[in-house]
Design a protein around this motif. Structure first.
Motif, short mmCIF file in Angstrom:
data_model
loop_
_atom_site.label_atom_id
_atom_site.label_comp_id
_atom_site.label_asym_id
_atom_site.label_seq_id
_atom_site.Cartn_x
_atom_site.Cartn_y
_atom_site.Cartn_z
N MET A 91 -2.67 6.66 0.09
CA MET A 91 -2.45 5.37 -0.12
C MET A 91 -3.18 4.36 0.83
SD MET A 91 1.23 3.23 0.44
CE MET A 91 2.05 4.38 -0.70
N SER A 92 -3.74 3.37 0.33
CA SER A 92 -4.63 2.48 0.98
C SER A 92 -3.93 1.54 1.98
CB SER A 92 -5.53 1.72 0.03
OG SER A 92 -4.81 0.88 -0.93
N THR A 93 -4.52 0.97 2.96
CA THR A 93 -3.70 0.07 3.73
C THR A 93 -3.74 -0.98 3.27
OG1 THR A 93 -4.37 1.45 5.80
CG2 THR A 93 -3.68 -0.72 6.21
N ASP A 126 -2.74 -5.91 6.65
CA ASP A 126 -2.79 -4.85 7.84
C ASP A 126 -4.40 -4.95 8.35
OD1 ASP A 126 -0.10 -4.59 8.32
OD2 ASP A 126 0.02 -2.82 7.07
N ARG A 127 -5.11 -4.88 7.27
CA ARG A 127 -6.63 -4.45 7.80
C ARG A 127 -7.17 -5.61 8.37
NH1 ARG A 127 -9.55 -2.77 2.42
NH2 ARG A 127 -7.37 -3.43 1.37
#
Length: 423
Positions: A1-3, A7-8
């Motif tokens: 699952m991509s962040t 959050d990035r």
């Protein structure tokens, strides 16, 4: 699952944060504390998405202490005891810094478990909460902590975060383009919530990436409007925003500003809250318009009854009428001030027996020196008034009600001065 994008793009330093200049701007108190490294117990209070968690993480990471994290929504008493037990480890020689998110969800006993160790300094607390800490945080913890209030972030500051997020997306998808006004619309439409704005941008990007043909990877203003619909609404029927909006509604009407009154009524109704403004409008009719325009109470009651019968969305029409009527009406709080003054005396014990002439008695006891009630029936006298004592003996001469400076009450004052022979 991509962040998630939020959050990035989360700031890694205080310099990267947007908003909160009153706390984190150059020379501001919290920024100086963070730089000093000697971290006190702190509680960060404010709405979601304005940087409380980010600021706490940045300050905690730079503290040089063993860092522990808990979230009040999931933390148990066992989790708290495990942190306390960990104070004896080699890595906690300089103490433990506990970052506790959503502290309002810990019950009183859980908060008390931390108290002894906060007090002796072996645990330093940085907590965050979206609810008023003076209502939800145990008093003993509050007295050992400094509360910093975080505020909603301006659209201009949010746009800076969105620009940084867009650059991050372009590193992954260089062909991304954005129509004029996309970032500014999202920034303005998300109610001062940076996280919500970044999430809206991410949704717009995902929609653009899934589009076929010439519009692929193009962020459009139409999509931005779609993902940010109603996003500017901050509302929780049990939270501070609920009471802030009701307070703003009443103070705007009291201040005779119909435009502001309609604005705050609209925000309450847009959030689906019909009952709260109905109740507050009835209060305003009595408390703020009062005897300057006594008919307002009857009109507002009719408007409220109509609104409750109609339901939303039509209820906005009679309620809007009530707001404009009261905002433009003359104002008097004389009756409200009078009853508050009377009750204050009662609470202080200033009462005394009801005068004999007012009592509901038809005979006197053997101990009565002068027998008879001696009540004088006002309707038997000219002007339907006769002088007699109504207040208890200890309060004779006390004045609670003072005529307001408006036409209605001044007319009543002149009438009674004439009747009583003082006109």
């Amino acid at each position: 699952m991509s962040t998630p994008l939020a959050d990035r793009v989360r700031p890694r330093t205080l310099e990267e944060m947007v908003g909160q200049e009153h706390l984190l701007g150059e020379g501001a108190l919290l920024r100086r504390i963070a730089r000093g490294g000697n971290i006190p117990n702190m509680i960060f209070y404010g709405p979601s998405g304005v940087g409380k968690t980010t600021a706490a993480r940045i300050i905690a990471a730079a503290a040089g202490k063993k860092l522990e994290r808990l979230n009040g929504t999931t933390a148990s008493t066992g989790d708290i005891k495990a942190i306390i037990a960990g104070r004896d480890g080699f890595d906690a020689l300089d103490g433990v810094l506990l970052y506790l998110d959503e502290i309002q969800y810990l019950n009183k006993k859980q908060q008390q478990t931390l108290l002894e160790f906060i007090e002796d300094g072996s645990i330093t607390l940085i907590a965050s909460t979206t609810e008023n800490p003076y209502f939800y945080v145990y008093n003993a913890i509050l007295s050992r902590s400094t509360v910093f209030e975080f505020k909603t972030v301006s659209a201009g500051e949010i746009e800076k975060s969105l620009s940084r997020a867009l650059e991050l997306l372009r590193e992954e998808t260089p062909e991304i383009t954005a129509e004029e006004g996309v970032l500014s619309h999202i920034a303005a439409a998300c109610g001062g919530d940076v996280r919500k704005a970044v999430n809206a941008l991410e949704l717009t990007w995902l929609g653009a990436a899934a589009r076929e043909g010439a519009g692929k990877n193009r962020l459009t203003l139409e999509d931005a409007r779609a993902v940010s619909q109603r996003s500017a609404m901050r509302y929780d029927r049990e939270g501070d925003e609920h009471y802030d909006l009701l307070s703003a509604l009443q103070k705007s009407i009291r201040g005779s500003d119909p435009d502001a009154g309609l604005h705050y009524l609209g925000r309450l109704l847009e959030a689906g809250d019909l009952l709260s403004p109905c109740r507050r409008l009835l209060v305003i009719a009595a408390e703020d318009v009062g005897l300057a325009y006594p008919l307002a109470m009857a009109v507002v009651k009719a408007c409220v009854d109509s609104a409750l019968q109609l339901g939303l969305p039509e209820a906005k029409i009679p309620l809007g009428e009530a707001v404009v009527l009261m905002a433009t009406a003359p104002k008097s709080n004389s009756a409200c001030a009078g009853i508050e003054a009377a009750m204050a005396d009662i609470q202080r014990g200033r009462t005394g027996p009801v005068p004999r002439c007012l009592q509901n008695k038809h005979f006197d006891g053997a101990d009565a020196a002068v027998k008879g009630q001696f009540y004088r029936y006002p309707h038997d006298f000219p002007g339907h008034w006769v002088e007699q004592q109504y207040l208890p003996d200890s309060l004779v001469g006390t004045v609670y009600y003072r005529y307001g400076e408006n036409k209605t009450e001044q007319a009543a004052r002149a009438y009674w001065e004439a009747v009583r022979g003082r006109g």
